[in-house]
Scaffold this active site. Sequence first.
Site, PDB file in Angstrom:
ATOM      1  N   GLY A  45       1.089  -0.903  -0.199  1.00 33.21           N
ATOM      2  CA  GLY A  45       0.100  -0.009   0.150  1.00 33.21           C
ATOM      3  C   GLY A  45       0.932   0.951  -0.382  1.00 33.21           C
ATOM      4  O   GLY A  45       0.188   2.367  -0.936  1.00 33.21           O
ATOM      5  N   ARG A 330       9.957 -25.765   3.261  1.00 36.60           N
ATOM      6  CA  ARG A 330       9.293 -25.143   4.527  1.00 36.60           C
ATOM      7  C   ARG A 330       7.559 -26.136   4.801  1.00 36.60           C
ATOM      8  O   ARG A 330       7.917 -26.937   6.276  1.00 36.60           O
ATOM      9  CB  ARG A 330       8.448 -24.011   4.300  1.00 36.60           C
ATOM     10  CG  ARG A 330       9.110 -22.775   4.801  1.00 36.60           C
ATOM     11  CD  ARG A 330       9.046 -21.637   4.561  1.00 36.60           C
ATOM     12  NE  ARG A 330       9.804 -20.412   4.389  1.00 36.60           N
ATOM     13  CZ  ARG A 330       9.913 -19.026   4.826  1.00 36.60           C
ATOM     14  NH1 ARG A 330       8.288 -18.740   3.657  1.00 36.60           N
ATOM     15  NH2 ARG A 330      10.485 -18.277   4.426  1.00 36.60           N
ATOM     16  N   GLU A 425       0.295  -9.102   0.013  1.00 35.37           N
ATOM     17  CA  GLU A 425      -0.571 -10.049  -0.110  1.00 35.37           C
ATOM     18  C   GLU A 425      -1.932 -10.422   0.068  1.00 35.37           C
ATOM     19  O   GLU A 425      -2.491 -11.757   0.540  1.00 35.37           O
ATOM     20  CB  GLU A 425       0.140 -10.584   1.832  1.00 35.37           C
ATOM     21  CG  GLU A 425      -0.451 -11.246   2.217  1.00 35.37           C
ATOM     22  CD  GLU A 425      -0.071 -12.222   3.894  1.00 35.37           C
ATOM     23  OE1 GLU A 425       1.340 -11.575   4.637  1.00 35.37           O
ATOM     24  OE2 GLU A 425       0.108 -13.061   4.430  1.00 35.37           O
TER      25      GLU A 425
HETATM   26  C1  FAD Z   1       7.713 -13.027  11.000  1.00 34.10           C
HETATM   27  C2  FAD Z   1       7.856 -13.026   9.155  1.00 34.10           C
HETATM   28  C3  FAD Z   1       9.164 -12.488   8.646  1.00 34.10           C
HETATM   29  C4  FAD Z   1       8.334 -12.710   7.294  1.00 34.10           C
HETATM   30  N1  FAD Z   1       9.262 -12.136   6.412  1.00 34.10           N
HETATM   31  C5  FAD Z   1       9.435 -12.260   5.418  1.00 34.10           C
HETATM   32  C6  FAD Z   1      10.741 -12.023   4.784  1.00 34.10           C
HETATM   33  O1  FAD Z   1      11.501 -12.813   5.036  1.00 34.10           O
HETATM   34  N2  FAD Z   1      10.762 -12.852   2.958  1.00 34.10           N
HETATM   35  C7  FAD Z   1       9.117 -12.078   2.214  1.00 34.10           C
HETATM   36  O2  FAD Z   1       9.027 -12.014   1.505  1.00 34.10           O
HETATM   37  N3  FAD Z   1       7.815 -12.334   3.415  1.00 34.10           N
HETATM   38  C8  FAD Z   1       8.580 -12.272   4.378  1.00 34.10           C
HETATM   39  N4  FAD Z   1       7.488 -12.838   5.751  1.00 34.10           N
HETATM   40  C9  FAD Z   1       6.136 -12.281   4.974  1.00 34.10           C
HETATM   41  C10 FAD Z   1       5.438 -10.720   4.655  1.00 34.10           C
HETATM   42  O3  FAD Z   1       6.072  -9.662   5.778  1.00 34.10           O
HETATM   43  C11 FAD Z   1       4.015 -10.133   3.921  1.00 34.10           C
HETATM   44  O4  FAD Z   1       3.715 -11.391   3.147  1.00 34.10           O
HETATM   45  C12 FAD Z   1       4.077  -8.513   3.835  1.00 34.10           C
HETATM   46  O5  FAD Z   1       4.883  -8.204   4.518  1.00 34.10           O
HETATM   47  C13 FAD Z   1       2.358  -8.171   3.227  1.00 34.10           C
HETATM   48  O6  FAD Z   1       2.867  -6.631   3.168  1.00 34.10           O
HETATM   49  P1  FAD Z   1       1.429  -5.705   2.849  1.00 34.10           P
HETATM   50  O7  FAD Z   1       1.998  -4.596   2.535  1.00 34.10           O
HETATM   51  O8  FAD Z   1       0.335  -6.964   1.815  1.00 34.10           O
HETATM   52  O9  FAD Z   1       0.623  -6.103   3.431  1.00 34.10           O
HETATM   53  P2  FAD Z   1       0.739  -5.303   5.679  1.00 34.10           P
HETATM   54  O10 FAD Z   1       2.384  -5.203   5.320  1.00 34.10           O
HETATM   55  O11 FAD Z   1       0.562  -7.013   6.382  1.00 34.10           O
HETATM   56  O12 FAD Z   1      -0.039  -4.044   5.694  1.00 34.10           O
HETATM   57  C14 FAD Z   1      -1.211  -4.125   5.814  1.00 34.10           C
HETATM   58  C15 FAD Z   1      -1.679  -2.860   6.088  1.00 34.10           C
HETATM   59  O13 FAD Z   1      -3.306  -2.669   5.696  1.00 34.10           O
HETATM   60  C16 FAD Z   1      -4.333  -2.071   7.175  1.00 34.10           C
HETATM   61  N5  FAD Z   1      -4.902  -2.124   7.227  1.00 34.10           N
HETATM   62  C17 FAD Z   1      -4.781  -3.850   6.465  1.00 34.10           C
HETATM   63  N6  FAD Z   1      -7.083  -3.672   7.035  1.00 34.10           N
HETATM   64  C18 FAD Z   1      -7.145  -2.494   7.335  1.00 34.10           C
HETATM   65  C19 FAD Z   1      -8.435  -1.865   7.575  1.00 34.10           C
HETATM   66  N7  FAD Z   1      -9.844  -2.796   7.527  1.00 34.10           N
HETATM   67  N8  FAD Z   1      -8.558  -0.597   7.382  1.00 34.10           N
HETATM   68  C20 FAD Z   1      -7.585   0.539   7.255  1.00 34.10           C
HETATM   69  N9  FAD Z   1      -5.977  -0.585   7.206  1.00 34.10           N
HETATM   70  C21 FAD Z   1      -6.410  -1.722   7.175  1.00 34.10           C
HETATM   71  C22 FAD Z   1      -2.803  -2.279   7.699  1.00 34.10           C
HETATM   72  O14 FAD Z   1      -2.873  -0.598   8.481  1.00 34.10           O
HETATM   73  C23 FAD Z   1      -1.495  -2.256   7.149  1.00 34.10           C
HETATM   74  O15 FAD Z   1      -1.201  -0.727   6.978  1.00 34.10           O
HETATM   75  C24 FAD Z   1       7.335 -12.742   6.440  1.00 34.10           C
HETATM   76  C25 FAD Z   1       5.895 -12.280   7.633  1.00 34.10           C
HETATM   77  C26 FAD Z   1       6.355 -13.191   8.286  1.00 34.10           C
HETATM   78  C27 FAD Z   1       4.958 -12.587   9.476  1.00 34.10           C
END
Ligand code: FAD
Lengths: 638, 253, 241
Positions: A45, A330, A425
Site C-alpha cells: 500500500g 517449509r 498479501e
Molecule cells: C515474521 C514474518 C517474517 C516474514 N519474513 C519475510 C521475509 O523475510 N521475506 C518475505 O518476502 N516475506 C516475509 N514475510 C511475509 C511478508 O512480510 C508479508 O507478506 C508482507 O509484508 C505483506 O505486506 P502487505 O503490504 O501486503 O500487508 P501488511 O504489511 O500486512 O499491511 C497491511 C496494511 O493494511 C492496513 N489495514 C488492514 N486492514 C485494514 C482496514 N480494515 N482498514 C484500514 N487499514 C487496514 C494495515 O494497517 C497495514 O497498514 C514475513 C512475514 C512474517 C509474519
Amino acid sequence: MQLDAKTPEGSLGEKWDNHRFSIPLVAPPNRRKFQVIVVGTGLAGAAAAATLGELGYNVKTFTYHDSNRRAHSIAAQGGINASKNYRNDGDSDYRLFYDTIKGGDYRSREANVYRLAQVSGEIIDQATAQGVPFGREYGGLLANRSFGGVQVSRTFYARGQTGQQLLLGAYQALARQIEAGTVTPFNRCEMLDLVVADGRAVGIVVRDLLTGEIGTHSAHAVVLATGGYSNVYFLSTNAKASNATAIWRAYRRGALFANPCFTQIHPTCIPQADEFQSKLTLMSESLRNDGRIWVPVQFDETRPAGQIPEDERDYYLERRYPAFGNLVPRDVASRAAKKEVDAGKGMGPMRNGVYLDFADAIGRLGRDTIEARYGNLFEMYERITGEDPYEVPMRIYPAPHYTMGGLWVDYDLMTTIPGLYTIGEANFSDHGANRLGASALMQGLADGYFILPNTIAAYLSEHLGTDPMPTDHPAFAAVVSEVEDRVQRLLSANGSRTVDWFHRELGKIVWEHCGMARSAVGLEKALVEIPVLEEEFFADVKIVGEGDSLNQTLEKAGRVADYFQLAELMCRDAVQREESCGGHFRVEYTTAEGEAKRNDDEFAFVAAWQFEGDGAEPCLVEEPLEFENVELKTRSYK
Amino acid sequence: MDLTLRVWRQEGPDRPGAFEEYPAPGISSDASFVEMLDIVNDRLTLEGREPIAFEHDCREGICGSCGVMINGRAHGPQKGTATCQLHMRKFADGEVITVEPWRAAGFPILKDLVVDRTAFDRIIEAGGYIMVDTGSAPDANLIPVPQEAAEAVMDAAACIGCGACVAACPNSAAQLFTAAKVAHLNLLPQGQPERFTRVESMVETMESFFGSCSNHGECEQACPKSISLDFIALLNRDYIRAKWRNPRLAARH
Amino acid sequence: MTITKDAPARRRYPWPIEFYRSAVGKKWVMAVTGIALLGYIVAHMLGNLKVYFGPEEIKQYGEALRDLGGDLVPRTNLLWILRIGLLGAALLHIHAAYSLTYTNWKARGGRYRERDYAAVTYASRTMRLTGTVVLLFVLFHLADFTWGVKPAATSEFFRGDIYANLVASFERLPVAVFYVIANLALGLHIYHGTWSLFQSLGWSHPRFNRWRRWLAAGLTLAVVAINLSFPIAVQVGILEI
Ligand SMILES: Cc1cc2nc3c(=O)[nH]c(=O)nc-3n(C[C@H](O)[C@H](O)[C@H](O)COP(=O)(O)OP(=O)(O)OC[C@H]3O[C@@H](n4cnc5c(N)ncnc54)[C@H](O)[C@@H]3O)c2cc1C
Ligand code: HEM
Ligand code: HEM
Ligand code: SF4
Ligand code: F3S
Ligand code: FES
C-alpha cells in the site's frame, strides 16, 4: 460466472511490455482529477500510494495504525528476492519465474509470475536509491544470501530487518508525497466496508478509531493492500492487529475470494509456552543451515536434552530425506515436525516442540562463528524462553505464517468488482499453493511500485471527466447503516466471554482441521463447529466501553467477527480441493511414503469463491491454469 | 507470580487521569509484559470494567507500537528491549509495578497508556527521505557504499520509532530519533544531495514539538535498539554546517 | 486520526538570528561560549597559583595582565577587550541557558509518578542550579576582589594588592566556605559541560570519544583541587600576610 484473467498476448517475455503499450494513458494534467483510495500502508500500500502520488493522482491512504510505518510488513526478517544475477550463478528472470512456479506447486498463473520476476530487479534499484541499507560486500557492492528451495543466491537483505528497512523506504517515499500534498493520510482509521454502486467500487466506509465516528470516502478507484489473514488461527507469526476485514467485506460485496485454503505454516517458530500466549515468534529459516533437528527415540522422554545419549536421538529429517536433510522446504519440514509431536515425542513443558540443536555446529565451527551468524536470533530466543540456546537445544514448532489465498485479481490486479484493486498479501497472488522465502516482499513491492500504478490507468482513463460518487448518495447511507448496526450488535451482546476467548477457540478448530494436515472428515467437522461458535460469539461476547471513543476490544471484536465465515470458506475450499499441493496437505491424498500427491488432471485451477448471501453456500468458480512454458513435475527431496 | 499493577487511567485527551491499582495474581513468569496486560484486561472485562488501553502489534520488538513507562523506566528495566519483549521473569514475585504512558507535550495522551506519536511522522515528512521517483533509480550496484558505512547506516536505521527516547529524556527531546533518521540518510552517498536541507528542516520541525538536548544520555539507555548518542553529535554537526555553508556548493561536502 | 497539530510555519530571519533561534544553534553558542569561559577559568586558575610564590609574584602577574599586548596597544586595552569578550560570552551563555530551560519546561508533559534514571548524572541534572550558583559567586567575587564593594570586600581592601586582599578575604570563615561550595558547583558544571560540548559541537570520533569523559573528569579535578586550595590554604595558615 466466467473468470477472465486478461492475460496479454505474446510470449512470456513480451506480455508485460505489450500490455503496458496497450493501456490507455492518463495525461499528467488529468491525473490530479482522479481520486484513488488506498487502504493499507504496508509494503504494497505505501509503495502504491507513494507512486500514485508521484504520478500526480489524488490519493487518500487509510490504516488502523497510528503511523504508516507500523504495518505488519515491518516484521519481515530474512530478505527479498530479485533476479539480478549479481552473483553470476546462472540466475535470470526465467529462473526466478521457474522457481516460483515450482515452489508454488504449479498453482499460480504463468504470466503474472513472469512479470514479477521481470520487475524484481527494479525493486532493488528503487529501494537502494531510497536509502535502504542492504547488506554489502567489502567492495561496497550488494551482498546476497541463499534461501530455501532454490540453488542460486538471489536474496538481498538488511541484517535481520529487511522488511523494516523496505517499509521505511516506502514510508519515507509516502511521507514525501504527504508533504507535497498529493497524498492525504487517514491514520487510526479502519475500513469497515466497501461501497459498490452501479456495478463498481465507489468508496469505503471507515471508523475513526479515536472518536468512533463512522465516515465515508468516495473515489474513482479503491485499492486494498490490507495484508494476509493468518490470524484466523489466533496463534500465528503475524502482527496482532493483522486481519481480514477489508478483503472479507469486499468478498461479501461481490469480489471473488481465491484459494482461501492455501496457507503457509512456517517450520521454525518458538512453540507456545502457556495457555495465555498471544502470538508466536518466527526464528529465521536460516537457522536450519547449521542446526540439526531431532526428537528422542523414546516416547514421553523426560530427561533433559543434554542427558539423552546420541543413539537415543532421532534426527528424523536427515533420516527421511537424506538428500536435503534439515534443509527440506517449509511445508515438508513442518509436516514432519507435526508428525513427531503428534506421536508423543514433543519436548518442552507443553511437549510441543522438536529440538533444533547447535551443539555439533558449535563443536565444529566454534561458538564465535555461530554467534556471528545467529547472535541476534539466539538473543531473541533467550529473551522469550529464558533458555540459552548455546547451552541447550532450541525448541521449535511450525506456526501459521502467510496466506497465499486472497481476493482474486486479474492481470491488472483488479478484482471482479470493477474499480476495486487488491495488491500485496491480500490478493491471491503469485505464490500458488506455497510461497518461497523472501518472495512476499518482492511481490508486495512489485505490485505497489511497478504494476498497479501502470495498470490502474486502464480503468481510470475510462472515467475521465466523471466525478467520484458523492458520499451523500443513498448507496453510502445504506452501507453506513449496516456498519453501524454491526458495531451496535457487538456492543449490545454484553455476554460473559471475552473476544480473545472466542478467537482462541476458533483458532483451535482451524488449526486442528485446516492447519498442517487436513482430512475431509475433519474439515466437515470444522464446518459444523465454526457456525456454532459464531452464533455463540454474537450472543455471548462481552465488550466493555462505548463505540464513541478509543475502544480496542471493539476493534478486535469486529475483526474476529469476520474470521468465522472466512474460516468456514477456508474449510470449504480445503474440502473441495481433493489433492495435496504445497501448504495444502490432505491426508487422503498421499503417496505410498506419505508424501503429498498433487492431482494436476483435476485440480490445476484457481478456486475462486463467490458470496451468495448469508446462509447460502458460496459458489465455486474455477479459473483453469494453463502451463505453456513449464512442465508439471512432482517435487522430491529424498 | 502474584503482582500488583499501579496503572495510569485516563479517559481521553483532555480528561484528568489518575492511578488505579489492580491485583494481578497467578501470572506466568513466561508471559511477556503485554501478555500480562492481556490477562489483566480479560479479567477487567469479565468484571465489567473497561480494559486498559495500550498499544502493541508485532510483539517482537520491531513495529514500535508498544512502549510504556514501567517502574520509571521507558520499556522497563531490561536494556535494549521493547516492552513487548520484556518477560515477567524479570520481575519479582509480589512486586508492585507502576505503569505510566509516555509523558511529553509532543506526545499527547489519547487514552490510558496510548499516546499520539504523530509528531514523529511530521519530522519525517519534513525531509526524512531521498527524493527518488519510482522508476528513476539507477542500477543498485552503480553506487558502491563501503561496508563499514553501510553497517553504520543500518545501526541508525534500526530505530523503530517507539518514542522511548522522548519519554526517557528529562527534556522531552526527540534528538535520538531525529538523529537516527538523519544519520541513516546523511551517511549514504544517495543521501548527499539533500543532506543539508534535510537536516535543517527535520531539526526545525522536531523543535516545534519537542525539547532540546542537554546530552543527558538517558535516551540511549532507554532505546530498545540501543541507538548510539554518537548520532546526536552527527545531527548537531550537520545542522550547524547546514547553517554555515553555501547551499549552492552543497555538492562539495 | 490525530490530535497533533501541524508544525507551525516559521518566519525566516537573517542568518545569525535564524541560527540562534534553533535549540541546536543555541547549544552550539553555549558550547562555544562555554569553551571561552572554560579557557578563562583555567588561565585564571594557573595565574592564581602565583600567590604561592608570594605577594610580589602575583602583583607582577596582575600588572602583566594589564600590560597584555605590550607596546602595540595602549595599556589595559587588550585586557578590556578580553573582559568585554568574556562578559559577552557569559551573557550569551546565560541567555541561552534560560531560554532552553524554558523550552524544555514547556516540552514536558507532566511528571512521572515513578522515575528511575539510567544515565543522567547529578552534574547533568543540576546544570541550571550549578550555573546559577557560579553566577552568584562571580558577582560576589567581583565585588570582593575587583570592585572592592563592601561587605563582600574586606575593610582592608586595597586595589592592586591582590595577595593581601585575597588573604584578608579568605580569613573570613563564611567566605571561605562559600568559595568552597561555589567551586564544587563549578566543578559539577564543567564536568558535564566539558563532555557535553563535544556533543553539541558535533565533535565525535571513535578515536577520541572514549577520552571525552576522562578529559571532563581530569579538568574538573584540576580546577576544583587548585581553586579549593586557596581558601583552604588561607584558613589553615599556609598563606598569610
Ligand atoms: C515474521 C514474518 C517474517 C516474514 N519474513 C519475510 C521475509 O523475510 N521475506 C518475505 O518476502 N516475506 C516475509 N514475510 C511475509 C511478508 O512480510 C508479508 O507478506 C508482507 O509484508 C505483506 O505486506 P502487505 O503490504 O501486503 O500487508 P501488511 O504489511 O500486512 O499491511 C497491511 C496494511 O493494511 C492496513 N489495514 C488492514 N486492514 C485494514 C482496514 N480494515 N482498514 C484500514 N487499514 C487496514 C494495515 O494497517 C497495514 O497498514 C514475513 C512475514 C512474517 C509474519
Ligand atoms: C564560568 C562559568 C561557566 C562555564 C565555564 C560554563 C561552561 C559550560 C559548558 C562548557 C557547558 C556545556 C555546553 C554544551 O553542552 O554545549 C555549559 C552548559 C550550561 N551552562 Fe554553563 N558555564 C558557566 C557558567 C554558567 C552560568 C553562569 C550559567 C547560568 C546561570 C550556566 C548555565 C548552563 C546551563 C543551564 C548549561 C546546560 C545547557 C544545556 O545543556 O541545555 N553556565 N556551561
Ligand atoms: C578560589 C579561587 C579563586 C581565586 C583565589 C580568585 C582570585 C581572584 C582575584 C584575586 C581577582 C582579582 C584580580 C585582579 O584584580 O587583578 C580575581 C578576579 C576575577 N575572578 Fe577570580 N578567583 C578565583 C576563582 C574564580 C572563579 C571560579 C571565577 C569564575 C567563575 C573567577 C572569576 C573572576 C573574574 C571574572 C575576575 C575579574 C577579572 C578582571 O578583572 O578582569 N574567579 N579573582
Ligand atoms: S531512537 Fe530508539 S527510543 Fe527513540 S524512537 Fe528510535 S528506537 Fe525508539
Ligand atoms: S536523554 Fe535527552 S538530553 Fe539529549 S542525550 Fe538524550 S535527548
Ligand atoms: S509490539 Fe511491536 S515493538 Fe512491541
